[in-house]
Design a protein around this motif. Structure first.
Motif, PDB file in Angstrom:
ATOM      1  N   LEU A 292       6.559  -2.705   5.719  1.00 29.59           N
ATOM      2  CA  LEU A 292       6.113  -1.709   4.757  1.00 29.59           C
ATOM      3  C   LEU A 292       4.797  -1.041   5.135  1.00 29.59           C
ATOM      4  O   LEU A 292       4.504   0.058   4.641  1.00 29.59           O
ATOM      5  CB  LEU A 292       5.961  -2.355   3.371  1.00 29.59           C
ATOM      6  N   ALA A 293       3.990  -1.665   5.997  1.00 31.50           N
ATOM      7  CA  ALA A 293       2.671  -1.099   6.278  1.00 31.50           C
ATOM      8  C   ALA A 293       2.236  -1.376   7.712  1.00 31.50           C
ATOM      9  O   ALA A 293       1.203  -2.012   7.938  1.00 31.50           O
ATOM     10  CB  ALA A 293       1.651  -1.658   5.283  1.00 31.50           C
ATOM     11  N   PRO A 294       2.976  -0.896   8.705  1.00 33.29           N
ATOM     12  CA  PRO A 294       2.605  -1.194  10.100  1.00 33.29           C
ATOM     13  C   PRO A 294       1.269  -0.596  10.508  1.00 33.29           C
ATOM     14  O   PRO A 294       0.515  -1.213  11.264  1.00 33.29           O
ATOM     15  CB  PRO A 294       3.768  -0.598  10.901  1.00 33.29           C
ATOM     16  N   HIS A 295       0.964   0.595  10.038  1.00 31.60           N
ATOM     17  CA  HIS A 295      -0.264   1.264  10.468  1.00 31.60           C
ATOM     18  C   HIS A 295      -1.501   0.625   9.837  1.00 31.60           C
ATOM     19  O   HIS A 295      -2.548   0.506  10.482  1.00 31.60           O
ATOM     20  CB  HIS A 295      -0.190   2.740  10.120  1.00 31.60           C
ATOM     21  N   TRP A 296      -1.374   0.202   8.594  1.00 27.15           N
ATOM     22  CA  TRP A 296      -2.505  -0.466   7.953  1.00 27.15           C
ATOM     23  C   TRP A 296      -2.739  -1.839   8.567  1.00 27.15           C
ATOM     24  O   TRP A 296      -3.879  -2.269   8.736  1.00 27.15           O
ATOM     25  CB  TRP A 296      -2.256  -0.581   6.456  1.00 27.15           C
ATOM     26  N   ALA A 297      -1.667  -2.513   8.945  1.00 26.94           N
ATOM     27  CA  ALA A 297      -1.805  -3.808   9.617  1.00 26.94           C
ATOM     28  C   ALA A 297      -2.552  -3.643  10.937  1.00 26.94           C
ATOM     29  O   ALA A 297      -3.442  -4.433  11.268  1.00 26.94           O
ATOM     30  CB  ALA A 297      -0.432  -4.426   9.850  1.00 26.94           C
ATOM     31  N   ARG A 298      -2.194  -2.630  11.704  1.00 24.18           N
ATOM     32  CA  ARG A 298      -2.867  -2.389  12.975  1.00 24.18           C
ATOM     33  C   ARG A 298      -4.340  -2.036  12.764  1.00 24.18           C
ATOM     34  O   ARG A 298      -5.211  -2.506  13.503  1.00 24.18           O
ATOM     35  CB  ARG A 298      -2.147  -1.256  13.718  1.00 24.18           C
ATOM     36  N   LEU A 299      -4.631  -1.214  11.755  1.00 15.82           N
ATOM     37  CA  LEU A 299      -6.015  -0.827  11.504  1.00 15.82           C
ATOM     38  C   LEU A 299      -6.872  -2.046  11.165  1.00 15.82           C
ATOM     39  O   LEU A 299      -7.976  -2.217  11.695  1.00 15.82           O
ATOM     40  CB  LEU A 299      -6.065   0.201  10.369  1.00 15.82           C
ATOM     41  N   LEU A 300      -6.366  -2.912  10.283  1.00 12.96           N
ATOM     42  CA  LEU A 300      -7.140  -4.087   9.891  1.00 12.96           C
ATOM     43  C   LEU A 300      -7.239  -5.096  11.032  1.00 12.96           C
ATOM     44  O   LEU A 300      -8.268  -5.769  11.191  1.00 12.96           O
ATOM     45  CB  LEU A 300      -6.511  -4.743   8.660  1.00 12.96           C
ATOM     46  N   ARG A 313      -5.379 -10.616   5.013  1.00  9.62           N
ATOM     47  CA  ARG A 313      -5.269 -10.469   3.559  1.00  9.62           C
ATOM     48  C   ARG A 313      -5.809  -9.099   3.161  1.00  9.62           C
ATOM     49  O   ARG A 313      -6.940  -8.757   3.484  1.00  9.62           O
ATOM     50  CB  ARG A 313      -6.031 -11.587   2.847  1.00  9.62           C
ATOM     51  N   SER A 314      -4.993  -8.328   2.482  1.00 13.94           N
ATOM     52  CA  SER A 314      -5.356  -6.959   2.145  1.00 13.94           C
ATOM     53  C   SER A 314      -5.320  -6.743   0.638  1.00 13.94           C
ATOM     54  O   SER A 314      -4.920  -7.626  -0.127  1.00 13.94           O
ATOM     55  CB  SER A 314      -4.396  -5.972   2.818  1.00 13.94           C
ATOM     56  N   THR A 315      -5.708  -5.536   0.233  1.00 10.51           N
ATOM     57  CA  THR A 315      -5.670  -5.163  -1.179  1.00 10.51           C
ATOM     58  C   THR A 315      -4.450  -4.302  -1.498  1.00 10.51           C
ATOM     59  O   THR A 315      -4.351  -3.773  -2.601  1.00 10.51           O
ATOM     60  CB  THR A 315      -6.943  -4.396  -1.548  1.00 10.51           C
ATOM     61  N   LEU A 316      -3.540  -4.159  -0.560  1.00 13.01           N
ATOM     62  CA  LEU A 316      -2.351  -3.359  -0.837  1.00 13.01           C
ATOM     63  C   LEU A 316      -1.530  -3.989  -1.953  1.00 13.01           C
ATOM     64  O   LEU A 316      -1.319  -5.196  -1.970  1.00 13.01           O
ATOM     65  CB  LEU A 316      -1.485  -3.235   0.410  1.00 13.01           C
ATOM     66  N   ASP A 317      -1.086  -3.154  -2.858  1.00 18.13           N
ATOM     67  CA  ASP A 317      -0.187  -3.585  -3.921  1.00 18.13           C
ATOM     68  C   ASP A 317       1.236  -3.484  -3.389  1.00 18.13           C
ATOM     69  O   ASP A 317       1.695  -2.395  -3.027  1.00 18.13           O
ATOM     70  CB  ASP A 317      -0.369  -2.695  -5.151  1.00 18.13           C
ATOM     71  N   ARG A 318       1.939  -4.613  -3.327  1.00 21.48           N
ATOM     72  CA  ARG A 318       3.246  -4.609  -2.682  1.00 21.48           C
ATOM     73  C   ARG A 318       4.228  -3.679  -3.379  1.00 21.48           C
ATOM     74  O   ARG A 318       4.975  -2.945  -2.736  1.00 21.48           O
ATOM     75  CB  ARG A 318       3.823  -6.034  -2.643  1.00 21.48           C
ATOM     76  N   GLY A 319       4.245  -3.692  -4.694  1.00 21.78           N
ATOM     77  CA  GLY A 319       5.150  -2.816  -5.422  1.00 21.78           C
ATOM     78  C   GLY A 319       4.822  -1.350  -5.211  1.00 21.78           C
ATOM     79  O   GLY A 319       5.714  -0.518  -5.023  1.00 21.78           O
ATOM     80  N   LEU A 320       3.527  -1.022  -5.250  1.00 23.00           N
ATOM     81  CA  LEU A 320       3.099   0.352  -5.034  1.00 23.00           C
ATOM     82  C   LEU A 320       3.423   0.807  -3.609  1.00 23.00           C
ATOM     83  O   LEU A 320       3.882   1.933  -3.399  1.00 23.00           O
ATOM     84  CB  LEU A 320       1.600   0.471  -5.306  1.00 23.00           C
ATOM     85  N   GLN A 321       3.174  -0.071  -2.631  1.00 21.46           N
ATOM     86  CA  GLN A 321       3.461   0.272  -1.246  1.00 21.46           C
ATOM     87  C   GLN A 321       4.947   0.558  -1.055  1.00 21.46           C
ATOM     88  O   GLN A 321       5.325   1.541  -0.407  1.00 21.46           O
ATOM     89  CB  GLN A 321       3.016  -0.865  -0.326  1.00 21.46           C
TER      90      GLN A 321
END
Length: 803
Positions: A292-300, A313-321
């Motif tokens: 669901l979030a490959p680019h954010w994973a790479r950035l972090l 560990r991120s602040t992404l909301d899984r449902g929102l993502q």
């Protein structure tokens, strides 16, 4: 003959030594064999073998089972949502493709049985070494029956996996290393249970190619969880252990033989096709793994935010993502055929600066799915206008009710005239700043920048974190319309500053759920930021361009602005509520133009979907009006806009707004188009007699003029036409002068233009066409041949922001 006899004698000696080693190994005689072996080994080999033995003795063996399990690391980092659930896996180690450590209870019983039967059928009976199997293998090696038999038990293989000194080298294992492996297996069995040994072996073993561990094997080759492996799948997996890179025919033969041993001979039918299909999936993505979030994973990960276990560990909301990803795919599907293939979404928490959703591309729909479009540089379009109007409000150069002239204007652009145009190519005359911003009118924005100055706006944009790399002089007045390049992430965060009442703070990559509010730097007064938000939230004010019913209209308070870059290459929709800021970009990876897709039709629907999800269960309140904002009832002269309550900073409030020339006398007529000083270049790909220049005359209130006559180069033009209506002219190369005269012949206004494209005049002359007074195209002797520079029309629409 003597030499041959000597060689034969040496060969028989080596065979004898090998047989003695085999017998010793079979009987477990570790004292006799080293002496025999030492005479057969080269000094380097003896040193290497002894070093391995010392390493084993010096190390702590066996290691603790719990320690082995806890030190296991997958080859992927795991991005976790704010609730701890997995969002994404990111490959970070390319030495092997490893999955999670699976307890034995999560591994198919069929696989456990197949591995034991294939690798160590007396696994539950021996204490680490299967002496019967060892004797059989040794006998076969010594007196050879042509069949190689393995004697390594699962415990011995696990010992080699745990201790590098026991692993097989390029030339195989020496006899001492084999004996050390046996001893290690016996020690391992005295400390670990059989289930622990089998579990560790299944998780540490290499199966096929780069696949290591039963989790990677099952999720990749069989695209299922390890608990669901069938006997056929288990048999193939077990024979892969014996020969991880064995060819297809060998695997099929061994697999069928194992299935017969398992009492499943019927499973051999179709085994070849099944095996071939499974092996073809060796490079596929893991089964049942969220992506669901490959680019954010790479950035972090690049920011060094992973912990020792490879978890981010991120602040992404899984449902929102998930909702944002789904919206991107659905909305882009609806735009199929318009040239749109990509999108990006950013959702920020206004207080903490935490990123709640981050979509970097449209995934499979994208032509460059690995590119992070949320951080790609793109032209901003009209999305920079709120920062311009906020600056003008703070400087008290205008108010939300101030009237701005939405009529053609020509500005010196350094080498030519810069003539901005509106998106619909129409002008509305006098409009309020509120209407101009909410409806995204371009000419009023340029006039506002003339008050503020390009340098001041550029400095403010840089302070807001936008990646401008040039000063205001470089962009000029086109900066008001978004000629600068920005990223979606930086743009959304700049809007967050307005949502925070003018207080800017950077995106908080290290934020955790429930993080405290950020302390920022004040770039706008809270009053100016609030008024800008009120203008962008005004549904009636944006109705002129967007109508009353559009994706920008929500059932609760939001401030929103759209933007479209040159040639519809990018479109944006960015806005905020009291709690969140949402930014959306829609376009193409390669920068190709879209067809009839603007910010409101491209990015707007995704923006609407995201906000609708955020407030699916409740509605937010409106931001509180700062004490420094005064409310005042206002009216507009000439009924330009309806009377309303308007908001002002400090002592700037007034009750009536009217154009400076709004008297009974309509004022002196003027030429609205063409603008004085315009330089035109004829398009070489279009016949000259098919190209037109629009002519328009208006009064001081931008109304069409009905009592004036046009003259071109001193001769009447358009006799018999209504001079107040839009006329056109077929331009011809040369310098020309348009005049607007009254009934007595007095000159009311004059516009000088230059038309470039000398070859058209030559073509016309060669065709025997005489320039007519009606067309207003006298030939000029000094017409020059067209150059590439001539092809650029100086009153172009480059860098004009469009809504």
């Amino acid at each position: 003959m003597k030499l041959a006899g000597r060689v034969g004698s040496m060969g028989r000696c080596r065979v004898t030594v090998r047989r003695l080693q085999a017998v010793a190994l079979a009987l477990g005689l570790g004292l006799l064999v080293p002496a025999v072996s030492a005479q057969a080994q080269a000094p380097e080999a003896r040193a290497q073998t002894q070093a391995g033995a010392v390493q084993l003795q010096a190390s702590v063996f066996p290691p603790d089972y719990v320690a082995v399990r806890e030190t296991w690391r997958p080859s992927d980092a795991r991005l976790l949502a704010s609730d701890g659930r997995e969002l994404q896996r990111l490959r970070t180690d390319f030495s092997g493709r490893r999955g999670d450590w699976l307890p034995l209870s999560e591994v198919s019983v069929a696989l456990q049985r197949a591995v034991v039967v294939s690798e160590d059928r007396r696994f539950y009976e021996h204490s680490g070494v299967d002496w019967l199997a060892s004797a059989s293998a040794a006998w076969s090696s010594a007196w050879g029956d042509g069949v190689r038999r393995g004697a390594s038990t699962l415990s011995m293989q696990l010992a080699a996996l745990l201790d590098p000194a026991l692993r097989r080298g390029p030339g195989g294992r020496g006899i001492l290393q084999k004996l050390d492996q046996m001893q290690a297996a016996r020690v391992l069995e005295s400390h670990w249970t059989k289930p622990q040994i089998l579990e560790a072996y299944l998780n540490l073993a290499a199966w096929r190619g780069e696949l290591v561990g039963v989790d990677a094997l099952s999720r990749v080759l069989f695209q299922k969880h390890a608990s669901g492996l069938t006997f056929r799948e288990a048999a193939l997996a077990a024979v892969l252990l014996r020969g991880p890179n064995a060819p297809l025919p060998t695997l099929v033969q061994r697999g069928c033989a194992l299935l017969r041993e398992l009492g499943r001979p019927d499973e051999c039918q179709g085994l070849r096709g099944f095996t071939q299909a499974a092996l073809s999936r060796a490079r596929e993505a893991r089964f049942d793994t969220p992506a669901l979030a490959p680019h954010w994973a790479r950035l972090l990960w690049d920011a060094g935010l992973a912990d020792a276990h490879g978890e981010i560990r991120s602040t992404l909301d899984r449902g929102l993502q998930a909702a944002a990803v789904q919206s991107v795919r659905r909305r882009l599907g609806e735009l199929h055929g318009t040239g749109v293939s990509d999108a990006a979404v950013v959702v920020l928490d206004n207080r903490s600066g935490a990123v709640l959703a981050y979509v970097g591309s449209s995934g499979a729909l994208s032509e460059a799915a690995d590119v992070d479009h949320a951080r790609a540089i793109r032209q901003a379009g009209s999305t920079l206008k709120p920062f311009l109007y906020g600056l003008a409000l703070d400087q008290q150069r205008l108010t939300a009710a101030s009237l701005l002239d939405d009529s053609p204007v020509g500005l010196d652009g350094g080498g030519g005239l810069y003539v901005p145009d509106n998106y619909d190519h129409r002008f509305g005359g006098w409009v309020s700043a509120r209407t101009a911003l909410a409806s995204s009118l371009n000419v009023p924005a340029v006039r506002t920048l003339m008050l503020v100055g390009p340098d001041a706006l550029a400095e403010r944009l840089v302070a807001l974190g936008l990646p401008l790399d040039r000063g205001g002089d470089y962009y000029g007045y086109s900066l008001a319309l978004g000629s600068a390049d920005v990223t979606l992430l930086s743009l959304a965060n700049a809007y967050r500053a307005l949502a925070r009442g003018g207080d800017y703070a950077p995106v908080n990559l290290r934020a955790r759920p429930g993080a405290a509010a950020q302390t920022g730097v004040r770039l706008y007064s809270s009053e100016a930021a609030w008024i800008v938000g009120d203008m962008l939230a005004d549904r009636a004010a944006r109705a002129r361009t967007f109508g009353l019913d559009s994706p920008l209209t929500m059932r609760f308070w939001t401030a929103v602005k759209t933007g479209t870059s040159r040639d519809m290459r990018d479109n944006w929709c960015v806005g905020w509520s009291a709690d969140y800021t949402v930014g959306v970009w829609v376009g193409n990876s390669a920068g190709a133009s879209m067809r009839h897709v603007s910010g409101v039709s491209g990015a707007g629907p995704v923006w609407h979907d995201v906000f609708d999800w955020l407030y699916r269960n409740h509605a937010p309140g409106e931001p509180a009006r700062p004490p420094g904002v005064a409310a005042q009832a206002v009216v507009f002269g000439e009924a330009l806009e309806p009377a309303r309550t308007e908001y002002f900073l400090g002592d700037t409030a007034q009750a009536r707004f009217a154009p400076p020339d709004a008297q009974d006398d309509p004022g002196r007529p003027r030429i609205a188009e063409p603008v004085d000083g315009t330089i035109l270049a004829l398009d070489p790909d279009i016949p000259w007699d098919r190209q037109r220049l629009r002519l328009r005359a208006v009064d001081a209130r931008a109304r069409p003029v009905t009592e004036a006559r046009w003259f071109l180069d001193g001769a009447p033009y358009g006799e018999g036409r209504d001079p107040g209506l839009i006329a056109d002219w077929a331009p011809r190369p040369g310098a020309h002068v348009f005049e607007l005269r009254d009934a007595q012949g007095g000159v009311l206004d004059r516009a000088r233009i230059i038309v470039r494209g000398g070859r058209f005049a030559i073509e016309a002359e060669g065709a025997g066409r005489a320039p007519s007074v009606e067309s207003g195209v006298p030939r000029h002797e000094n017409a020059q041949p067209e150059t590439p520079a001539d092809r650029r029309v100086r009153n172009d629409s480059d860098a004009q922001g469009k809504h």
